[in-house]
Scaffold this motif. Structure first.
Motif, PDB file in Angstrom:
ATOM      1  N   PRO A   1      45.839 113.562 -37.354  1.00 42.74           N
ATOM      2  CA  PRO A   1      46.492 113.532 -38.670  1.00 42.74           C
ATOM      3  C   PRO A   1      46.281 114.806 -39.496  1.00 42.74           C
ATOM      4  O   PRO A   1      45.389 115.603 -39.218  1.00 42.74           O
ATOM      5  N   VAL A   2      47.112 114.899 -40.528  1.00 41.95           N
ATOM      6  CA  VAL A   2      46.954 115.947 -41.543  1.00 41.95           C
ATOM      7  C   VAL A   2      46.630 115.256 -42.869  1.00 41.95           C
ATOM      8  O   VAL A   2      47.290 114.288 -43.242  1.00 41.95           O
ATOM      9  N   ILE A   3      45.611 115.773 -43.530  1.00 39.56           N
ATOM     10  CA  ILE A   3      45.288 115.300 -44.878  1.00 39.56           C
ATOM     11  C   ILE A   3      45.695 116.410 -45.841  1.00 39.56           C
ATOM     12  O   ILE A   3      45.181 117.531 -45.751  1.00 39.56           O
ATOM     13  N   ALA A   4      46.644 116.119 -46.722  1.00 42.32           N
ATOM     14  CA  ALA A   4      47.141 117.114 -47.681  1.00 42.32           C
ATOM     15  C   ALA A   4      46.481 116.888 -49.034  1.00 42.32           C
ATOM     16  O   ALA A   4      46.506 115.770 -49.563  1.00 42.32           O
ATOM     17  N   ILE A   5      45.869 117.957 -49.560  1.00 43.72           N
ATOM     18  CA  ILE A   5      45.263 117.869 -50.895  1.00 43.72           C
ATOM     19  C   ILE A   5      45.967 118.882 -51.791  1.00 43.72           C
ATOM     20  O   ILE A   5      45.866 120.097 -51.556  1.00 43.72           O
ATOM     21  N   ASP A   6      46.681 118.412 -52.785  1.00 43.39           N
ATOM     22  CA  ASP A   6      47.339 119.307 -53.728  1.00 43.39           C
ATOM     23  C   ASP A   6      46.822 119.048 -55.133  1.00 43.39           C
ATOM     24  O   ASP A   6      46.251 117.993 -55.417  1.00 43.39           O
TER      25      ASP A   6
ATOM     26  N   LEU B   1      35.852 116.112 -47.271  1.00 44.24           N
ATOM     27  CA  LEU B   1      36.630 115.245 -46.372  1.00 44.24           C
ATOM     28  C   LEU B   1      36.631 115.808 -44.951  1.00 44.24           C
ATOM     29  O   LEU B   1      36.556 115.057 -43.977  1.00 44.24           O
ATOM     30  N   ALA B   2      36.705 117.127 -44.844  1.00 44.02           N
ATOM     31  CA  ALA B   2      36.705 117.749 -43.513  1.00 44.02           C
ATOM     32  C   ALA B   2      35.389 117.434 -42.792  1.00 44.02           C
ATOM     33  O   ALA B   2      35.379 117.060 -41.612  1.00 44.02           O
ATOM     34  N   ARG B   3      34.286 117.542 -43.518  1.00 42.09           N
ATOM     35  CA  ARG B   3      32.976 117.222 -42.908  1.00 42.09           C
ATOM     36  C   ARG B   3      32.901 115.743 -42.537  1.00 42.09           C
ATOM     37  O   ARG B   3      32.463 115.372 -41.462  1.00 42.09           O
ATOM     38  N   THR B   4      33.332 114.890 -43.457  1.00 39.28           N
ATOM     39  CA  THR B   4      33.210 113.446 -43.247  1.00 39.28           C
ATOM     40  C   THR B   4      34.034 112.962 -42.062  1.00 39.28           C
ATOM     41  O   THR B   4      33.591 112.127 -41.277  1.00 39.28           O
ATOM     42  N   PHE B   5      35.259 113.513 -41.926  1.00 42.11           N
ATOM     43  CA  PHE B   5      36.158 112.991 -40.889  1.00 42.11           C
ATOM     44  C   PHE B   5      36.251 113.899 -39.664  1.00 42.11           C
ATOM     45  O   PHE B   5      37.014 113.624 -38.740  1.00 42.11           O
ATOM     46  N   GLY B   6      35.486 114.984 -39.665  1.00 44.06           N
ATOM     47  CA  GLY B   6      35.466 115.874 -38.503  1.00 44.06           C
ATOM     48  C   GLY B   6      36.749 116.679 -38.353  1.00 44.06           C
ATOM     49  O   GLY B   6      37.209 116.943 -37.236  1.00 44.06           O
ATOM     50  N   PHE B   7      37.341 117.088 -39.475  1.00 47.03           N
ATOM     51  CA  PHE B   7      38.573 117.868 -39.460  1.00 47.03           C
ATOM     52  C   PHE B   7      38.274 119.324 -39.815  1.00 47.03           C
ATOM     53  O   PHE B   7      37.221 119.645 -40.357  1.00 47.03           O
ATOM     54  N   LEU B   8      39.260 120.202 -39.561  1.00 51.67           N
ATOM     55  CA  LEU B   8      39.174 121.578 -40.039  1.00 51.67           C
ATOM     56  C   LEU B   8      39.663 121.622 -41.483  1.00 51.67           C
ATOM     57  O   LEU B   8      40.587 120.906 -41.845  1.00 51.67           O
ATOM     58  N   ASN B   9      39.084 122.518 -42.250  1.00 51.47           N
ATOM     59  CA  ASN B   9      39.447 122.641 -43.650  1.00 51.47           C
ATOM     60  C   ASN B   9      40.177 123.969 -43.861  1.00 51.47           C
ATOM     61  O   ASN B   9      39.603 125.029 -43.615  1.00 51.47           O
TER      62      ASN B   9
ATOM     63  N   GLY C   1      47.195 119.238 -36.034  1.00 53.94           N
ATOM     64  CA  GLY C   1      46.599 118.166 -36.827  1.00 53.94           C
ATOM     65  C   GLY C   1      45.081 118.278 -36.850  1.00 53.94           C
ATOM     66  O   GLY C   1      44.517 119.298 -36.457  1.00 53.94           O
ATOM     67  N   GLY C   2      44.438 117.239 -37.328  1.00 53.82           N
ATOM     68  CA  GLY C   2      42.982 117.303 -37.462  1.00 53.82           C
ATOM     69  C   GLY C   2      42.572 118.289 -38.534  1.00 53.82           C
ATOM     70  O   GLY C   2      41.540 118.943 -38.428  1.00 53.82           O
ATOM     71  N   VAL C   3      43.407 118.422 -39.578  1.00 55.05           N
ATOM     72  CA  VAL C   3      43.104 119.373 -40.650  1.00 55.05           C
ATOM     73  C   VAL C   3      43.187 118.712 -42.025  1.00 55.05           C
ATOM     74  O   VAL C   3      43.978 117.788 -42.242  1.00 55.05           O
ATOM     75  N   VAL C   4      42.352 119.216 -42.906  1.00 50.13           N
ATOM     76  CA  VAL C   4      42.508 118.942 -44.328  1.00 50.13           C
ATOM     77  C   VAL C   4      43.086 120.231 -44.894  1.00 50.13           C
ATOM     78  O   VAL C   4      42.436 121.270 -44.838  1.00 50.13           O
ATOM     79  N   MET C   5      44.312 120.176 -45.350  1.00 51.44           N
ATOM     80  CA  MET C   5      44.940 121.397 -45.865  1.00 51.44           C
ATOM     81  C   MET C   5      45.093 121.261 -47.369  1.00 51.44           C
ATOM     82  O   MET C   5      45.615 120.267 -47.860  1.00 51.44           O
TER      83      MET C   5
ATOM     84  N   GLN D   1      34.453 126.926 -42.801  1.00 43.87           N
ATOM     85  CA  GLN D   1      32.994 126.926 -42.767  1.00 43.87           C
ATOM     86  C   GLN D   1      32.512 125.628 -43.406  1.00 43.87           C
ATOM     87  O   GLN D   1      33.320 124.827 -43.859  1.00 43.87           O
ATOM     88  N   HIS D   2      31.205 125.474 -43.493  1.00 41.32           N
ATOM     89  CA  HIS D   2      30.646 124.253 -44.067  1.00 41.32           C
ATOM     90  C   HIS D   2      31.228 124.019 -45.471  1.00 41.32           C
ATOM     91  O   HIS D   2      31.638 122.935 -45.821  1.00 41.32           O
ATOM     92  N   GLU D   3      31.267 125.081 -46.279  1.00 40.73           N
ATOM     93  CA  GLU D   3      31.867 125.019 -47.614  1.00 40.73           C
ATOM     94  C   GLU D   3      33.027 125.990 -47.657  1.00 40.73           C
ATOM     95  O   GLU D   3      32.816 127.193 -47.614  1.00 40.73           O
ATOM     96  N   GLY D   4      34.246 125.546 -47.738  1.00 39.83           N
ATOM     97  CA  GLY D   4      35.398 126.441 -47.888  1.00 39.83           C
ATOM     98  C   GLY D   4      35.651 127.297 -46.661  1.00 39.83           C
ATOM     99  O   GLY D   4      35.195 127.001 -45.561  1.00 39.83           O
TER     100      GLY D   4
END
Ligand code: DC
Length: 245
Positions: free
Chosen positions: A21-26, A40-48, A139-143, A89-92
Motif C-alpha cells: 500500500p501507499v499511505i499519503a500524508i498531506d 508511521l513508516a517505522r511502525t508499519f515497516g514502510f519507506l518514508n 508501494g510500501g511507502v508513506v509519502m 532515514q530513521h527521522e525524515g
C-alpha cells in the motif's frame, strides 16, 4: 531531474500493479507531517518519502545558479540536469543534490520560500509528480507532501490530511527550531506570518492546490498532543490496511 531512492531497483522500471500500500500524508506547513510520516513508516515497516524535499532541492539549485523562481521553462531545463536523491532515514530523509548532502541547507528560509514559489508551475509539478510516482510505484511507502492523495497517488490505500491552526503550527515550528541556521533572528510572529503567506500560495495555486482529497481522513491536531496525533493516525492506518504489520 533524476530523483532516485537507493531502496528501489535501477531504471528502467517495469510498471506493475503495486504489491504494497501507499499511505499519503498531506497538509500545510508545520502541521507535523514529517514527524507523523516518519513514525508511521517505522511502525508499519514502510519507506518514508518527503516530496517537499524535492521542491526544496530544485529551489536550492535555482538559487545557486541564479535562476528566477518564476522562469518555468528555465527551471524545467535545470530540472533535467539535476539529480535529487531521497534516502529514508530513521527521522525524515537524507537529501542529496547532485551528490552533495543538502539535508540541512534546504531548510533555510530562502530555500523554503523558493520551494513554495517554484511549486506553482504546472509543468514543473507534472515533472515532480512523475518522479514521485516512480519512487512510490512499488508501494510500501508513506509519502508526504501537499498533493499526494489528490494528484500523485489518488488511489492511495490510506489518505490523511493533517491540519492545525496557523498560530499553533507557527508556534510548534518556533519551539522546534529557535536557533536553526537561517532562522536564528526570526520571531514567532514573523514565522506565523511567513507560514500564512506560504499557505496562501500553496492553497491558491491553480495546479493541484493544497486541499484534502475527497476521501482523505482529516486529522486536526490543533488541540492534540504529539502522542495523541500519532495514536490517532495509527488507528486510521490500521482501519484502512487489511493486514498491517
Ligand atoms: O513540505 P515542505 O514544507 O518541505 O514543502 C516545501 C514546498 O514545496 C511547499 O511550500 C509547497 C511545495 N510542495 C508541493 O507543492 N507539493 C508537494 N507534494 C510537496 C511540497
Amino acid at each position: 531531474m533524476t530523483a532516485t531512492n537507493s531502496f528501489l531497483p535501477p531504471e528502467p522500471v517495469v510498471v506493475q500493479p503495486r504489491q504494497r500500500p501507499v499511505i499519503a500524508i498531506d497538509g500545510p506547513a508545520g502541521a507535523g507531517k514529517s514527524t507523523l510520516a516518519a513514525h508511521l513508516a517505522r511502525t508499519f515497516g514502510f519507506l518514508n518519502l518527503e516530496t517537499g524535499a524535492m521542491y526544496r532541492a530544485l529551489a536550492l539549485k535555482a538559487i545557486e545558479n541564479d535562476y528566477g523562481f518564476d522562469e518555468e521553462e528555465s527551471l524545467l531545463d535545470l530540472a533535467a540536469k539535476t539529480r535529487i536523491k531521497l534516502e529514508p532515514q530513521h527521522e525524515g530523509n537524507c537529501v542529496t543534490l547532485d551528490g552533495m548532502d543538502v539535508s540541512r541547507r534546504i531548510r533555510d528560509k530562502d530555500v523554503t520560500s523558493g520551494a513554495s514559489q517554484i511549486s506553482v508551475h504546472p509543468r514543473l509539478r507534472a515533472w515532480m509528480v512523475d518522479e514521485q510516482r516512480a519512487l512510490g510505484q512499488a508501494g510500501g511507502v508513506v509519502m508526504e507532501g501537499r498533493d499526494i492523495g489528490t494528484a500523485v497517488f489518488p488511489d492511495a490505500e490510506v489518505k490523511i490530511f493533517l491540519d492545525a491552526a496557523p498560530e499553533v503550527r507557527g508556534n510548534r515550528r518556533y519551539q522546534q527550531n529557535p536557533g536553526t541556521p537561517g532562522q536564528s533572528n526570526v520571531t514567532e510572529s514573523a514565522l506565523v506570518e511567513e507560514m500564512r503567506e506560504r499557505d496562501a500560495r500553496d492553497r491558491n495555486r491553480i495546479e493541484s492546490p493544497l486541499k484534502p482529497a475527497s476521501d482523505a481522513v482529516i486529522l486536526d491536531s490543533t488541540n492534540l498532543s504529539l502522542e495523541q496525533v500519532l495514536a490517532a493516525a495509527e488507528e486510521i492506518v490500521r482501519q484502512h490496511l487489511p493486514t498491517p504489520k
